[in-house]
Design an enzyme around this catalytic site. Structure first.
Site, PDB file in Angstrom:
ATOM      1  CG  ASP A 192      -2.145   0.946   0.937  1.00  0.00           C
ATOM      2  OD1 ASP A 192      -2.063   1.766  -0.007  1.00  0.00           O
ATOM      3  OD2 ASP A 192      -3.155   0.860   1.670  1.00  0.00           O
TER       4      ASP A 192
HETATM    5  C1  BGC Z   1      -4.965   3.435   0.020  1.00  0.00           C
HETATM    6  C2  BGC Z   1      -5.054   2.488  -1.156  1.00  0.00           C
HETATM    7  C3  BGC Z   1      -4.832   3.245  -2.440  1.00  0.00           C
HETATM    8  C4  BGC Z   1      -3.484   3.939  -2.379  1.00  0.00           C
HETATM    9  C5  BGC Z   1      -3.146   4.733  -3.631  1.00  0.00           C
HETATM   10  C6  BGC Z   1      -3.693   4.288  -0.017  1.00  0.00           C
HETATM   11  O1  BGC Z   1      -3.745   5.300   0.933  1.00  0.00           O
HETATM   12  O2  BGC Z   1      -5.022   2.725   1.224  1.00  0.00           O
HETATM   13  O3  BGC Z   1      -6.320   1.872  -1.161  1.00  0.00           O
HETATM   14  O4  BGC Z   1      -4.935   2.397  -3.535  1.00  0.00           O
HETATM   15  O5  BGC Z   1      -3.468   4.842  -1.286  1.00  0.00           O
HETATM   16  O6  BGC Z   1      -3.936   5.862  -3.719  1.00  0.00           O
END
Ligand code: BGC
Length: 747
Positions: free
Chosen positions: A229
């Site tokens: 993530d």
């Molecule tokens: C989120 C993800 C997301 C990623 C990119 C993170 O903060 O938890 O779900 O895909 O950011 O934006």
């Protein structure tokens, strides 16, 4: 690409560098070897492609796109064909925009209705989440682009999301929090899996070898790549060794340096690094082939798709006195700011820059309107409320429709809710309008379950969830019966927060969240506890009615290794065309472990003309009956009689059949000197030896205390004794004890 050749030609530095992105959304190119960079984007309910400055919180603008209903809504459709169609549309958009990977769907389980990101997740039920997720991913990937399932795993709260430790036992993890991922990995082979921010049982998911390698790759056979993530990396080298391939976002040298120093220090093997590079090269290879295709992002066509998904997902929670559907041309007043500006999507990284959003008012020309409340504050605005109440009480007004729900600031990625309550001004408005207008309908826009203190005062409630760009148009079509509602709740609506299973432990303390409710999540808890709920899992009404008949099992005794087919007939007994979701729940026999009273193991949505019948078929196998047995580290279905219940919700079971299951092996139990007599008595040989001894002891104790012959209390008391104690009581010799244990452990 000749992946092995490229791998051989890459320098150590290039390989280390390749494992981090080049910026917020791109992988690193290796130009001299012809490896292109590919782009990814959030997900999951529409594209958030950021051409300019990237961020992971949905702050900077992305390209104008189409916002589809959030996953909470999509799951309520209980329609895998629809989810696949939606996936196809999203995948086509990705192709048209040269995106290699869509970051979604989210497969986390709604452990508590308070989770700020519940709108992005499908359900409290792992079976439903897995089936809907697999269909969506298959649809997306049919375009040659990838889908990245997230957030692996147990990322079920936003409080302290980057640091929090989700602590649970092995059975709970495998039975509730992993199966949705497992199903999608096995049925849809996603190209990406995103490792979550949080820790799982003490180790960050992005460094968790058990999760990323032992379970995901070795047990489930996953062959795609694993991405962190955004910003989830703590120790990059440890992550690579655990099975983490790509670090996102990229752009800093921290990850590369950490990998290189670990390799130089001998704490990370080059083989582990090669495995990550290989996974990434495979990913880039398979998705870069789709660039420069003739796909077109047709925003108007996709908006129509968004309306259709919203219409198939909305749940009619209540409809008394036939207040809905509204007669065309009836004198209706629409009340509430959401009638003009619907809340149609959630906040954070999934936020889409909608090219066009529909509101209910524009689709109901001539309908009177009063704002009633403001979404930017919670307190009652007396002037706004009075005007709305007056409009509802007008002698001409036949029905008042209040558009209500949760303002955006109430639920979002990044924080959890603290209450199930709607804003006070909205609750107050609904109560005040219901007091003057008996035909009051509430239309809800929210991402997760809410309390409804006014539910007994209004005859109808229509739950739209966060219904995407088509929210307003869909609402009007459903209210007036142009479309018949067919959604079912993919989560229980509790009466109050303190009724929820994780109430005492969510979101934990000091960055630790102990999942003390175990496998009893959602309806698994409410139904087993026979607790009163506001609306049960699987509930949803229609403008028509359905009758269930003729439940049949292809065989009544099933041996491990065999499947069984279950068929049931469902008939539309009303006057209009409608769709019913037939749900199949399994109730296990009483056995070794505590199990939920019922679990969803099949569902099918059928469309029926008035008077029409259709047969629906389900296939059940061992896994449909099994629980996760920690001693076996695997799923196990005990021999016994299972109830196969079919119905319209977890609390509206219409037909029940019985299935006799015969396991290949009994649950292996190892008896020791510390085993209790009760445990020994569960074994036939143990019972044959110990039974008579116990009877003699109980009779002697009875004589001593003057108890009657039929008083079993002495026997019950003795069952708790450990067998070794019989040696201390001079009932057995040590040799006899060992002989008995040898016999029963071998038998
Ligand atoms: C989120 C993800 C997301 C990623 C990119 C993170 O903060 O938890 O779900 O895909 O950011 O934006």
């Amino acid at each position: 690409m000749d992946i092995e050749k490229i791998l051989q030609q890459m320098t150590l530095e290039e390989k280390a560098d390749f494992c981090s992105g080049s910026d917020f959304w791109h992988t690193q190119p290796v130009e001299r070897l012809g490896v292109p960079a590919v782009m990814m984007s959030d997900g999951p309910s529409g594209l958030r492609k950021q051409d300019k400055q990237g961020d992971h919180l949905g702050i900077n603008k992305s390209i104008p796109a189409v916002c589809f209903p959030s996953s909470a809504a999509v799951a309520s459709s209980f329609d895998t064909a629809l989810a696949e169609k939606l996936g196809k549309t999203l995948g086509n958009e990705c192709r048209a925009e040269n995106l290699a990977l869509l970051l979604g769907p989210g497969l986390n389980i709604k452990r508590s209705p308070l989770c700020g990101r519940n709108f992005e997740y499908f359900s409290e039920d792992p079976y439903l989440s897995g089936e809907m997720g697999a269909a969506l991913v298959n649809g997306i990937q049919s375009n040659g682009v990838g889908s990245c399932i997230k957030h692996f795993a147990a990322n079920d709260q936003e409080t302290d999301r980057m640091a929090s430790d989700s602590v649970m036992d092995e059975r709970t993890l495998h039975e509730v929090y992993l199966p949705a991922f497992e199903t999608v990995v096995k049925k849809a082979k996603p190209l990406g899996v995103m490792a979550a921010y949080n820790k799982l049982n003490g180790t960050h998911c992005s460094e968790n070898k058990e999760l990323l390698t032992d379970i995901l790759r070795n047990r489930w056979g996953y062959e795609g790549m694993v991405v962190t993530d955004w910003g989830a990396v703590k120790d990059r080298a440890k992550g690579i060794a655990a099975g983490q391939d790509l670090e996102m976002p990229g752009g800093s040298d921290r990850g590369t340096n950490s990998i290189l120093s670990a390799i130089h220090a001998g704490t990370l093997s080059e083989e582990d690094l090669n495995a990550a590079v290989r996974n990434l090269l495979r990913f880039v290879d398979s998705t870069s082939r789709t660039e420069n295709t003739s796909a077109v992002f047709d925003r108007d066509a996709d908006y129509r798709m968004a309306v259709s998904v919203a219409e198939n997902s909305a749940v009619l929670l209540k409809n008394e006195k036939g207040v809905l559907p509204l007669a065309k041309g009836c004198k209706a007043v629409f009340l509430g700011e959401f009638a003009e500006h619907p809340r149609y999507q959630g906040g954070g990284s999934s936020h889409v820059n909608s090219a066009k959003v529909s509101c209910a008012l524009e689709h109901a020309p001539g309908v009177a309107y009063a704002q009633g409340y403001r979404t930017d504050e919670d307190t009652v605005d007396p002037a706004l409320e009075q005007a709305a109440v007056a409009a509802a009480a007008d002698a001409d007004a036949e029905v008042a429709v209040i558009f209500a729900g949760l303002p955006e600031r109430y639920e979002s990625e990044g924080y959890d809710r603290t209450t199930l309550a709607m804003p006070e001004n909205q609750n107050h408005l609904i109560a005040a309008v219901a007091a003057v207008q008996p035909n009051t309908v509430v239309v809800l826009h929210n991402g997760s379950a809410i309390e409804m203190p006014w539910v007994n005062d209004v005859p109808a409630v229509l739950e739209l969830y966060l219904a995407g760009d088509g929210a307003g148009e869909a609402a009007v079509d459903l209210l007036y019966g142009t479309v018949n509602p067919s959604g079912k709740l993919a989560e229980t609506f509790p009466r109050k927060l303190s009724d929820t299973p994780a109430y005492l432990s969510f979101p934990g303390e000091r960055e630790t969240s102990v999942y003390s409710e175990g496998v009893f999540v959602g309806y698994r808890y409410y139904d087993t506890k026979e607790a009163d709920v506001l609306f049960p899992f699987g509930h949803g009404l229609s403008y028509t009615t359905f009758a269930y008949s003729d439940l049949q099992l292809s065989r009544s005794t099933v041996h491990e290794g065999e499947d069984v087919q279950v068929t049931v007939t469902v008939k539309n007994t009303g006057a209009v065309v409608g769709k019913e979701t037939v749900q199949l729940y399994v109730t296990p026999p009483k056995g070794e472990r505590h199990r939920p009273v019922r679990e969803l193991k099949g569902f099918a949505k059928v469309s029926l003309q008035p008077g029409e019948s259709k047969e629906v078929q389900f296939t059940l196998d061992k896994r449909s009956l099994a629980y996760y047995e920690p001693e076996l580290h695997d799923f196990y279905a005990e021999s016994g009689t299972y109830q196969i219940c079919v119905g319209a919700s977890s609390r509206d079971l219409r037909l029940t059949g019985l299935l006799e299951w015969q396991a290949a092996q009994p649950l292996p139990v190892h008896f020791t000197a510390a085993s209790t007599l009760k445990q020994i008595m569960t074994h036939p040989v143990g019972a044959a030896i110990i039974g008579p001894i116990l009877q003699r002891m109980a009779a002697a104790a009875g004589d001593a205390t003057g108890k009657k012959d039929d008083d079993d209390s002495s026997l019950s008391m003795m069952m708790g004794i450990q067998i070794v104690t019989l040696v201390d009581f001079h009932v057995l010799t040590e040799k006899q004890l060992n002989d008995i244990l040898n016999q029963i452990n071998q038998a």
